[in-house]
Enzyme design. Structure first.
Site, PDB file in Angstrom:
ATOM      1  N   SER A 548     -38.621 -59.938 -72.747  1.00 20.02           N
ATOM      2  CA  SER A 548     -39.932 -59.805 -73.363  1.00 20.02           C
ATOM      3  C   SER A 548     -40.821 -60.958 -72.883  1.00 20.02           C
ATOM      4  O   SER A 548     -41.046 -61.094 -71.685  1.00 20.02           O
ATOM      5  CB  SER A 548     -39.791 -59.763 -74.884  1.00 20.02           C
ATOM      6  OG  SER A 548     -40.971 -59.307 -75.496  1.00 20.02           O
ATOM      7  N   ASP A 634     -41.223 -48.190 -75.065  1.00 18.23           N
ATOM      8  CA  ASP A 634     -41.423 -49.548 -75.575  1.00 18.23           C
ATOM      9  C   ASP A 634     -42.893 -49.780 -75.910  1.00 18.23           C
ATOM     10  O   ASP A 634     -43.743 -49.759 -75.019  1.00 18.23           O
ATOM     11  CB  ASP A 634     -40.960 -50.548 -74.512  1.00 18.23           C
ATOM     12  CG  ASP A 634     -40.989 -51.988 -74.982  1.00 18.23           C
ATOM     13  OD1 ASP A 634     -41.563 -52.260 -76.056  1.00 18.23           O
ATOM     14  OD2 ASP A 634     -40.432 -52.846 -74.272  1.00 18.23           O
ATOM     15  N   HIS A 669     -38.091 -51.119 -76.826  1.00 13.98           N
ATOM     16  CA  HIS A 669     -38.052 -52.549 -76.539  1.00 13.98           C
ATOM     17  C   HIS A 669     -36.650 -53.140 -76.686  1.00 13.98           C
ATOM     18  O   HIS A 669     -36.253 -54.016 -75.926  1.00 13.98           O
ATOM     19  CB  HIS A 669     -39.019 -53.273 -77.479  1.00 13.98           C
ATOM     20  CG  HIS A 669     -39.341 -54.667 -77.060  1.00 13.98           C
ATOM     21  ND1 HIS A 669     -40.021 -54.965 -75.903  1.00 13.98           N
ATOM     22  CD2 HIS A 669     -39.080 -55.863 -77.650  1.00 13.98           C
ATOM     23  CE1 HIS A 669     -40.168 -56.269 -75.790  1.00 13.98           C
ATOM     24  NE2 HIS A 669     -39.606 -56.844 -76.837  1.00 13.98           N
TER      25      HIS A 669
END
Length: 696
Positions: A548, A634, A669
Site C-alpha cells: 500500500s 481494491d 486491497h
C-alpha cells in the site's frame, strides 16, 4: 539465477493523455488502463473493459510462467506455514454480562465462527459461521459481528467482492433466525443503542466515501432509516462506535490530522448528536466517558504527543477542559480506556510500547514491565466498564503471542493463552535485536531484526527488509509464524521503523509526511546501508518489501538506490501518487491531502509529489527484480496503479531482471480472505525472495 523470461509479458499500448497543472505538462500514455467505469467494477468486477482484463490476465500468466520453477517450493512453503497454524484455534472468551464472546475456527475452515457461551461455562452457541456463509463464493470476508447490549441480536457485515462495500444483516442470537433487515453499501460495523432496538451505521457513497450515518430500527426496511449525520466535506470520513461505558454512541468525523466528535445518549438514541469540540485543522481527539465527566485524549495546545483532559459531561467545550495526564514530548499516548476505578493507557516511548494504569481515586500510576529488547503490545479493553481486569497481548519477534488478564488492583497478571505453533517452535533457536541506523540528517532509525541463532552475520546472509512509514502507523516487532519460513532458510528478517510512522513519537510522523516525505525513503535506504555496514547482510542481497503506502516506498527506493536491492516486493503499491492526488473523484483522494498534500490547489505540493511519485520517476537504467501484487476490486489502491507502473518499467528499464505483476482478479486491497488461501500469496512472495536471493 537465470533471469531470462520464459513467457511473453503483456504489451501495453501507448495512448497520449496530456494534462497541464501549475504550468507543468505531463503525458500519461498508460492512462487508458484506468477503467472509465471503475465505480461499477468495484461492485461487479465482471464489467471490466475486456482489453484491460486481457492485459491483467496476460501479466498473470507471465508471472505464473516465470515462477513455475518455484511451484514445488511454493507448495512446500504453504504446507509448512499451514503447519504452524492451530487449525481448531479460538480466542480467549471476552466476558459481557451473562455471556462470554469469542472467535473460533474448526479444522480445515478458511473463515471464522463467532460464538458465545454462558459466562460460568456451558454450551456453545454459534452466532455467525463465516465458513458456511462463504460456501460457493470466490471471495468472502466478514467485517465483524456486533451483538446487541441485551444479547438478543447480532449484526454482521460481509463483502463478496473485495471492494469493501459491506452488506449488513441481522439474526437472533438464540436459534439463529435471520431477520429480513438488509442494508447495502456500509462499512460493516454498527453501534447499538442501549435497548437493542436500533443501531447506527455508516453508508458508503458511489465513490466509496463513508459520509453518512443512519439509524436503523430493527425490523424496518433500510429505505426507512433515519439520516443522523452527513459529512459535507469530501476530505473527511465518518465512523461510529460506543464509549467504554456504553452510555454514549460516538460519531467521529476525521481525516488524517483533524477530528470532530459527536455523542448521542445510547439510552435515548433518537436525540440529536451533540458536538464535543468543533473541528480545528490539526486537532485530533478521542472521547471516552465516566460518570459525569468526559475523558478526552487530545493534541490541543501544542501537546503533539497527546495529553488526557477531562470535561464536565454537560459542558464539554474546550474552555472547560482540565488536564489529567500531561503532555511529555517523545512519550506518545496511543489510546486510553476508562474503567470503573482505573484508567489504562497504551503509550510508546523510545520506540517501545508500554501500558500505564492510573487509579482515579488516588491518582497513582504504575506501568506494566517487560524485559525483551524489542516487543509488541496490544491492549484489549473488552466489553465491560465495571471491572478491575484488563486484557493485553504480548509478543516479540521470537516469542509467540501471549494473552494476559491483568488485575488492576492486585497487579497480578494471569496468562490466559499462549499462541500454539503445532509444528513446533523454540524461541531459543532465534535472536531478536534492535539496531539504530544513522540517517543523513543525524537522526537514528530503529531497525528490528529476527534471525536464526546459527545464521552467520558476516555479510553473506540475504535479508528481507520490510517498511511502511505513512499515516503514523508503526509496524510492531511482533511474532509472525510465516516469517520463520524465510528465517529458517538463512534469511535475516528486518523491519525499518522509518519516519512517517510514530515509532519515536508524533514528531517521527510529522517529519515523514507532505514536504518532508522524502525522509521516509532516505530512512529506509539508511537502514539498508546500516545492515550492510554491520555485516548483517550484503549490498545487493536485500529484498525490500512493503504494501500500500509501503508499496509506494518500494517504488521510490527502487528509483533511488536500485543497486542496494536484489529484489523489490510491492504489494498493492500506491505508486501513481501524483495522478491519484490530482483526481478528487477517487475514493481516498480528498482525505489523503493532509498526508501527501493537495497538488490541485498547491504548486508546491504538486512539485513535492512529482519529485518522488514512483510512476512519474521511472527512469532509463537498471532495476532490481520486481514483483508487484494488485487486487482488481481494491478501493484503496486501485489496480491500475501497479499496472501502469509495471507497463512504464517494461518500457524504460535496461536490464533483464524479473518484472512481474500478479493481480488477484477476485479480491481487493487485503488479498485473499481465507486464512489458508492467503498463505498462497505469502508463498509466492517468499518464493520470489528466495529465487532472486539465489536460495533456490
Amino acid at each position: 539465477m537465470d533471469a531470462r523470461l520464459p513467457a511473453v509479458p503483456a504489451h501495453a499500448r501507448k495512448i497520449s493523455h496530456v494534462t497541464t497543472r501549475h504550468g507543468h505538462e505531463r503525458d500519461d500514455p498508460y492512462h487508458w488502463l484506468r477503467a472509465e467505469n471503475w465505480q461499477e467494477v468495484m461492485r461487479d468486477p465482471g464489467v471490466l473493459d475486456p482489453e484491460i482484463r486481457a492485459f491483467l490476465e496476460q501479466e498473470n500468466a507471465h508471472a505464473q510462467a516465470v515462477m513455475a520453477d518455484t511451484q514445488g517450493l511454493q507448495e512446500a512453503l504453504v504446507t509448512e506455514m499451514r503447519g504452524r497454524i492451530k487449525e481448531d484455534d479460538s480466542s480467549v472468551p471476552a466476558p459481557d454480562g451473562p455471556f462470554a464472546y469469542y472467535v473460533s475456527y474448526v479444522e480445515g475452515a478458511e473463515h471464522p465462527r463467532y460464538c458465545r457461551s454462558p459466562r460460568g461455562g456451558g454450551a456453545e452457541t454459534v452466532l455467525v459461521d463465516g465458513q458456511a456463509l462463504a460456501q460457493g463464493k470466490a471471495f468472502f470476508r466478514l467485517a465483524g459481528v456486533d451483538h446487541s447490549p441485551d444479547h438478543r441480536l447480532v449484526a454482521y457485515g460481509f463483502d463478496e467482492t473485495g471492494s469493501e462495500y459491506y452488506t449488513l444483516r441481522l439474526r437472533e442470537a438464540d436459534g439463529g433466525r435471520e431477520l429480513d433487515d438488509r442494508i447495502e453499501a456500509t462499512t460493516g460495523h454498527v453501534a447499538w443503542a442501549a435497548d437493542g432496538a436500533s443501531f447506527l451505521y455508516v453508508w458508503n457513497d458511489d465513490n466509496h466515501r463513508p459520509c453518512k450515518v443512519f439509524r436503523h430500527a430493527v425490523g424496518t426496511p433500510a429505505e426507512a432509516d433515519t439520516l443522523v449525520y452527513e459529512e459535507a466535506d469530501p476530505g473527511f470520513f465518518v465512523g461510529v462506535g460506543e464509549t467504554q461505558s456504553r452510555d454514549f454512541l460516538v460519531i467521529s468525523a476525521h481525516d488524517h490530522e483533524t477530528a470532530e466528535v459527536y455523542l448521542i445518549d445510547a439510552h435515548a438514541p433518537e436525540t440529536p448528536p451533540r458536538l464535543v469540540a468543533a473541528r480545528e485543522p490539526g486537532h485530533e481527539y478521542h472521547v471516552e466517558h465516566r460518570g459525569d465527566r468526559l475523558l478526552i485524549l487530545t493534541n490541543a495546545d501544542g501537546a503533539e504527543d497527546f495529553k488526557i483532559v477531562e470535561a464536565p459531561l454537560n459542558a464539554p467545550e474546550r474552555d472547560n477542559w482540565r488536564e489529567l495526564v500531561a503532555h511529555v514530548p517523545g512519550r506518545l499516548i496511543l489510546s486510553m480506556t476508562p474503567l470503573r476505578d482505573h484508567m489504562v493507557r497504551l503509550e510508546r516511548e523510545d520506540g517501545l510500547p508500554r501500558i500505564v494504569v492510573t487509579h482515579f481515586g488516588t491518582g497513582e500510576d504504575h506501568a506494566i514491565a517487560f524485559d525483551e529488547e524489542a516487543y509488541s503490545l496490544g491492549l484489549d479493553p473488552g466489553y465491560e466498564f465495571d471491572t478491575a481486569t484488563v486484557r493485553f497481548s504480548y509478543s516479540s519477534m521470537t516469542t509467540p503471542a501471549q494473552i494476559f488478564d491483568y488485575d488492576l488492583q492486585t497487579r497480578e497478571r494471569v496468562l490466559r493463552k499462549t499462541q500454539e505453533v503445532p509444528s513446533g517452535h523454540d524461541p531459543a533457536d532465534y535472536v531478536t535485536r534492535r539496531l539504530l541506523a544513522p540517517a543523513a540528517d543525524g537522526e537514528t532509525v530503529p531497525v528490528s531484526l529476527l534471525y536464526r541463532r546459527d545464521t552467520p552475520l558476516n555479510g553473506s546472509a540475504p535479508c528481507l527488509l520490510y517498511g511502511y512509514g505513512s499515516y503514523g502507523i508503526s509496524v510492531p516487532a511482533s511474532f509472525a509464524t510465516n516469517r520463520l519460513s524465510l528465517v529458517d532458510r538463512g534469511f535475516v528478517y528486518a523491519i525499518a521503523h522509518i519516519r512517517g510512522g510514530k515509532d519515536k513519537g508524533y514528531r517521527w510522523y510529522r517529519e515523514g509526511k507532505r514536504q518532508a516525505k522524502a525522509n521516509t525513503f532516505t530512512d529506509f535506504v539508511a537502514a539498508a546501508e546500516h545492515l550492510v555496514a554491520q555485516g548483517v547482510t550484503g549490498r545487493g542481497a536485500i529484498v525490500a518489501q512493503g504494501g500500500s503506502a509501503g508499496g509506494m516506498l518500494m517504488g521510490a527506493v527502487a528509483n533511488m538506490a536500485p543497486e542496494l536491492f536484489a529484489g523489490i516486493v510491492a504489494e498493492v503499491p500506491f505508486v501513481d501518487v501524483l495522478n491519484t492526488m490530482l483526481d478528487a473523484t477517487l475514493p481516498l483522494t480528498p482525505p489523503e491531502w493532509p498526508e501527501w498534500g493537495n497538488p490541485i490547489e498547491s504548486a508546491q505540493d504538486y512539485e513535492t509529489i512529482a519529485a518522488y511519485s514512483p510512476y512519474d520517476n521511472v527512469r532509463n537504467g537498471p532495476y532490481p527484480h520486481i514483483l508487484a501484487l494488485a487486487g482488481l476490486s481494491d478501493p484503496r489502491v486501485t489496480y491500475w496503479e501497479p499496472a501502469k507502473w509495471i507497463a512504464r518499467l517494461r518500457e524504460m528499464k535496461t536490464d533483464d531482471n524479473l518484472l512481474l505483476l500478479h493481480t488477484n482478479m477476485d479480491a481487493g486491497h487485503a488479498g485473499a480472505a481465507g486464512r489458508f488461501d492467503r498463505l498462497k500469496e505469502v508463498a509466492l512472495v517468499y518464493a520470489f525472495a528466495l529465487k532472486v536471493a539465489g536460495r533456490v
